[in-house]
Design an enzyme around this catalytic site. Structure first.
Site, PDB file in Angstrom:
ATOM      1  N   ASP A 173     -65.803 -31.331 -11.021  1.00  8.91           N
ATOM      2  CA  ASP A 173     -64.881 -31.628  -9.933  1.00  8.91           C
ATOM      3  C   ASP A 173     -65.499 -32.769  -9.138  1.00  8.91           C
ATOM      4  O   ASP A 173     -66.587 -32.635  -8.591  1.00  8.91           O
ATOM      5  CB  ASP A 173     -64.685 -30.394  -9.050  1.00  8.91           C
ATOM      6  CG  ASP A 173     -63.683 -30.670  -7.947  1.00  8.91           C
ATOM      7  OD1 ASP A 173     -62.485 -30.637  -8.243  1.00  8.91           O
ATOM      8  OD2 ASP A 173     -64.112 -30.929  -6.808  1.00  8.91           O
ATOM      9  N   GLU A 257     -60.293 -33.369 -13.516  1.00  6.31           N
ATOM     10  CA  GLU A 257     -58.939 -33.653 -13.055  1.00  6.31           C
ATOM     11  C   GLU A 257     -58.577 -35.085 -13.326  1.00  6.31           C
ATOM     12  O   GLU A 257     -59.428 -35.972 -13.269  1.00  6.31           O
ATOM     13  CB  GLU A 257     -58.863 -33.444 -11.542  1.00  6.31           C
ATOM     14  CG  GLU A 257     -58.487 -32.069 -11.112  1.00  6.31           C
ATOM     15  CD  GLU A 257     -58.490 -32.009  -9.606  1.00  6.31           C
ATOM     16  OE1 GLU A 257     -57.618 -32.618  -8.994  1.00  6.31           O
ATOM     17  OE2 GLU A 257     -59.382 -31.360  -9.049  1.00  6.31           O
ATOM     18  N   ASP A 354     -65.303 -26.285  -4.706  1.00  3.01           N
ATOM     19  CA  ASP A 354     -65.406 -27.283  -5.781  1.00  3.01           C
ATOM     20  C   ASP A 354     -65.827 -26.648  -7.101  1.00  3.01           C
ATOM     21  O   ASP A 354     -65.364 -27.024  -8.169  1.00  3.01           O
ATOM     22  CB  ASP A 354     -66.396 -28.387  -5.397  1.00  3.01           C
ATOM     23  CG  ASP A 354     -65.913 -29.174  -4.193  1.00  3.01           C
ATOM     24  OD1 ASP A 354     -64.695 -29.130  -3.934  1.00  3.01           O
ATOM     25  OD2 ASP A 354     -66.744 -29.811  -3.526  1.00  3.01           O
TER      26      ASP A 354
END
Ligand SMILES: [Zn+2]
Length: 407
Positions: A173, A257, A354
């Site tokens: 992340d 992501e 996170d």
């Protein structure tokens, strides 16, 4: 550089005047066909090489096309400008003709532009790692008073391959406080190069404001500011290269992501009728988002992953919502940006925010077929069953449930 700049400006002027005086649109080929006459009339253009001159005209053509495309789309583009030698960014040889690169072992290289008695020899720093290669093209540019040569080589795919040291499977992340957080809780601190240099940068800019625009002192300070910006950019790029190389070298699977820094860093200013809230705070956050340069990190990860045979799984953020989803029960718990801990409303699972989202993206990497790693569909995902979650811990990390257990 000066001659290329002259050609660019002349080409632009020709297009403008032909249209103004005779209503004729001149295209790239008209200008390319005029090159032999130009070289006959101005012999100093000949040693530059016809392909390089064509490339400069092509650049002008691209600028014109971009202008008309944007004008047609209803945007308000600026018309291509005449460029002073200082604004002219550079020129390139689009193919292996007219230049050559000699590499001296580990020490650097010599670049030869042109041929025969007009050739220019230049020492260059840097070297490549390929034994067999073909030269493809070279671009010469100048920034902050320094010259750069960017050489593209054509090499076989095998020669590009990176040797991988480990076969880990990591979820990552990326963020502003910690540059990267992994699913096991380890993190990489954000070095914040820009923030450290901001006082110095502000001082220089303040000093420059007191000087008369265009004066010697003004220009000297502009140069210093440019140098500082370049220094920050170099530090950042070095950091990104090291981190992404290390990640790709140790991992067989990397899940993260799909970030859109452009959307994330959109201004909070709003419009005159509906002014935004906390504009200054958002501006500060935006500066940090851009400074952490996730876009550049992703680009590096993408090409290095291909070279190392690592599977890079990019999650569709909108669909999966990794920062709100629970990595243990896969339900959503809405949070604000300020909440740094994930406490699940459904199963009570507690974990740093996170780390939780890193775990979620890693699980997601295993819930869709390996072929399609570009996007995800939440509806098609199996939910881990409560019964399975209660099983003893397992070392194998292959199914979503076992990953969730291990965490
Ligand atoms: Zn939960």
């Amino acid at each position: 550089m000066r001659l290329h700049c002259e050609l660019y400006n002349a080409g632009l002027q020709e297009r403008i005047e032909a249209f103004r005086k005779a209503g004729i649109s001149i295209n790239y080929y008209d200008q390319q066909n005029a090159l032999p006459d130009i070289k006959a009339f101005r012999p100093e253009f000949a040693p530059l090489g016809s392909h390089a001159l064509q490339q400069t005209l092509r650049r002008l053509d691209l600028a014109m096309q971009a202008f008309f495309r944007r004008a047609k789309a209803g945007e308000s583009p600026g018309f291509p400008r005449f460029k002073s030698a200082a604004r002219f960014s550079g020129f390139s040889y689009p193919d292996p003709a007219g230049w050559k690169l000699f590499q001296h072992g580990r020490r650097g290289a010599t670049l030869r532009l042109g041929s025969g008695k007009d050739a220019m020899m230049m020492r260059a720093r840097g070297r490549h790692r390929f034994a067999e290669f073909q030269l493809n093209d070279v671009t010469i540019s100048r920034r902050n008073g320094q010259w750069f040569a960017s050489v593209t080589l054509r090499v076989a795919d095998e020669a590009c391959a990176r040797e991988r040291e480990g076969n880990q499977q990591r979820g990552v992340d990326f963020g502003v406080t910690d540059w990267a957080t992994f699913e096991d809780g380890t993190r990489i601190e954000n070095p914040r190069f820009l923030r450290d240099e901001l006082p110095k940068l502000a001082a220089l800019q303040r000093q420059r404001e007191c000087k008369k625009k265009g004066s010697c002192r003004y220009r000297r300070l502009t140069k210093q500011i440019g140098r500082l910006h370049k220094c920050i950019a170099n530090l950042r790029r070095d950091f990104l290269h090291k981190q992404t190389t290390r990640l790709v070298d140790t991992c067989a699977v990397i899940a993260t992501e799909e970030l859109k820094p452009k959307n994330m860093s959109r201004s909070a200013k709003g419009s005159a009728e509906t002014p935004g809230k906390r504009v200054r705070q958002k501006a500060g956050l935006n500066r940090e988002i851009l400074s952490a340069s996730f876009g550049m990190a992703h680009q590096m990860l993408a090409y290095k992953a291909v070279e190392a045979g690592t599977r890079l799984h990019l999650v569709n953020t909108r669909q999966l919502k990794p920062s709100q989803r629970c990595c243990a029960c896969w339900e959503l718990t809405p949070k604000t940006l300020a909440e740094r801990t994930h406490v699940c409303q459904h199963c009570g699972h507690t974990m740093p925010r996170d780390q939780n989202s890193a775990a979620v993206v890693l699980i997601d990497a295993y819930t869709i077929p390996e072929k399609d790693t570009t996007g995800t569909v939440v509806a098609a995902r199996r939910k881990p069953l409560a019964r399975q979650r209660a099983r003893p811990r397992s070392k194998t990390r292959e199914t979503p449930t076992t990953i969730a257990q291990a965490i």
